[in-house]
Design a protein around this motif. Sequence first.
Motif, mmCIF file in Angstrom:
data_model
loop_
_atom_site.group_PDB
_atom_site.id
_atom_site.type_symbol
_atom_site.label_atom_id
_atom_site.label_comp_id
_atom_site.label_asym_id
_atom_site.label_seq_id
_atom_site.Cartn_x
_atom_site.Cartn_y
_atom_site.Cartn_z
ATOM 1 N N ASP A 191 -10.719 -53.016 -17.513
ATOM 2 C CA ASP A 191 -11.332 -52.542 -18.761
ATOM 3 C C ASP A 191 -11.657 -51.049 -18.690
ATOM 4 N N ARG A 192 -12.070 -50.567 -17.517
ATOM 5 C CA ARG A 192 -12.430 -49.159 -17.378
ATOM 6 C C ARG A 192 -11.191 -48.272 -17.273
ATOM 7 N N LEU A 193 -10.108 -48.785 -16.654
ATOM 8 C CA LEU A 193 -8.926 -47.952 -16.406
ATOM 9 C C LEU A 193 -7.936 -47.954 -17.572
ATOM 10 N N ALA A 194 -7.850 -49.057 -18.291
ATOM 11 C CA ALA A 194 -6.845 -49.178 -19.350
ATOM 12 C C ALA A 194 -6.912 -48.064 -20.399
ATOM 13 N N PRO A 195 -8.100 -47.606 -20.825
ATOM 14 C CA PRO A 195 -8.129 -46.523 -21.818
ATOM 15 C C PRO A 195 -7.517 -45.210 -21.324
ATOM 16 N N LEU A 196 -7.371 -45.052 -20.012
ATOM 17 C CA LEU A 196 -6.786 -43.828 -19.465
ATOM 18 C C LEU A 196 -5.262 -43.879 -19.444
ATOM 19 N N ALA A 197 -4.694 -45.059 -19.711
ATOM 20 C CA ALA A 197 -3.253 -45.253 -19.593
ATOM 21 C C ALA A 197 -2.601 -45.379 -20.959
ATOM 22 N N VAL A 198 -1.302 -45.114 -20.981
ATOM 23 C CA VAL A 198 -0.520 -45.326 -22.199
ATOM 24 C C VAL A 198 -0.328 -46.817 -22.426
ATOM 25 N N ARG A 199 -0.004 -47.526 -21.349
ATOM 26 C CA ARG A 199 0.174 -48.980 -21.414
ATOM 27 C C ARG A 199 -0.281 -49.593 -20.093
#
Length: 264
Positions: A191-199
């Motif tokens: 949940d914390r890392l996903a917003p930093l990624a494109v997918r």
Amino acid sequence: MTAPTTTAPESAPESAPESAAAPKALYVYGIAPAGIRTPRSRGVDGAPVRLLTEAGLCAAVSAAPPRLRPRRRDLLAHQAVLDELAEQGPVLPMRFAVLSPRTDTLLTQLRSDAAHLTQQLDGVRGCVELNVKGTVVPGHFADLVRRDDRLRTLALQTRRRPDYEANVRLGEAIALGVRREARRAARDVVDRLAPLAVRTVQGATDDEQVLSASFLLRSADEARFREAVAERARACGDRLALSVTGPLPCYSFVDPRPASPAGR
């Protein structure tokens, strides 16, 4: 670009000329935009790598070895070729041991799938893949027992009336609680890392490795992403041990073939 199924003929004329032999299969490393340099690294089985170009695309290939096995040196050779391609721009990486039966088949495939392949390349342009894994950290039970009423009661009962079965029940309950805490921490990491990624793509997990996720990142965001992983590792290190692999070719975020029409 899949390994073909071949069947040996029942009989072959002894006088058949060599020119009548079937064309040799090609080992395929990846697909990139046309105009890139040919990788200098030797390919699988030490074969030289060449580029086949069609419809604004090129496929990096070499002669397929007579026997294809996942030997370490060949796995490293496969990766080295992909690394050279990725240094020059976007690439659609093939998994180890993808073959094409002949040159004209592969060129036809590049031509017929050109729109789909170009779209896939655009989707990973300027990106890298990082994989984050998390494994359960054994031990550190005291805090878990204090916070869990059921575990605390079971621990007190076992202390008052210790026996083999009670110890087994307590051990199993604690192990289950530890895994539950680790899985909860793993969900928080994603949940914390996903917003930093494109997918983001989630991979297979088990009782010990409770987190396996691949993240497609803009290359410029890699350092920030690694810092975020390090922060989560500090926050949940008593429950979950995190590791990062990459940057990798974008294996998890490309599909070299378009989806088949419905009914096929």
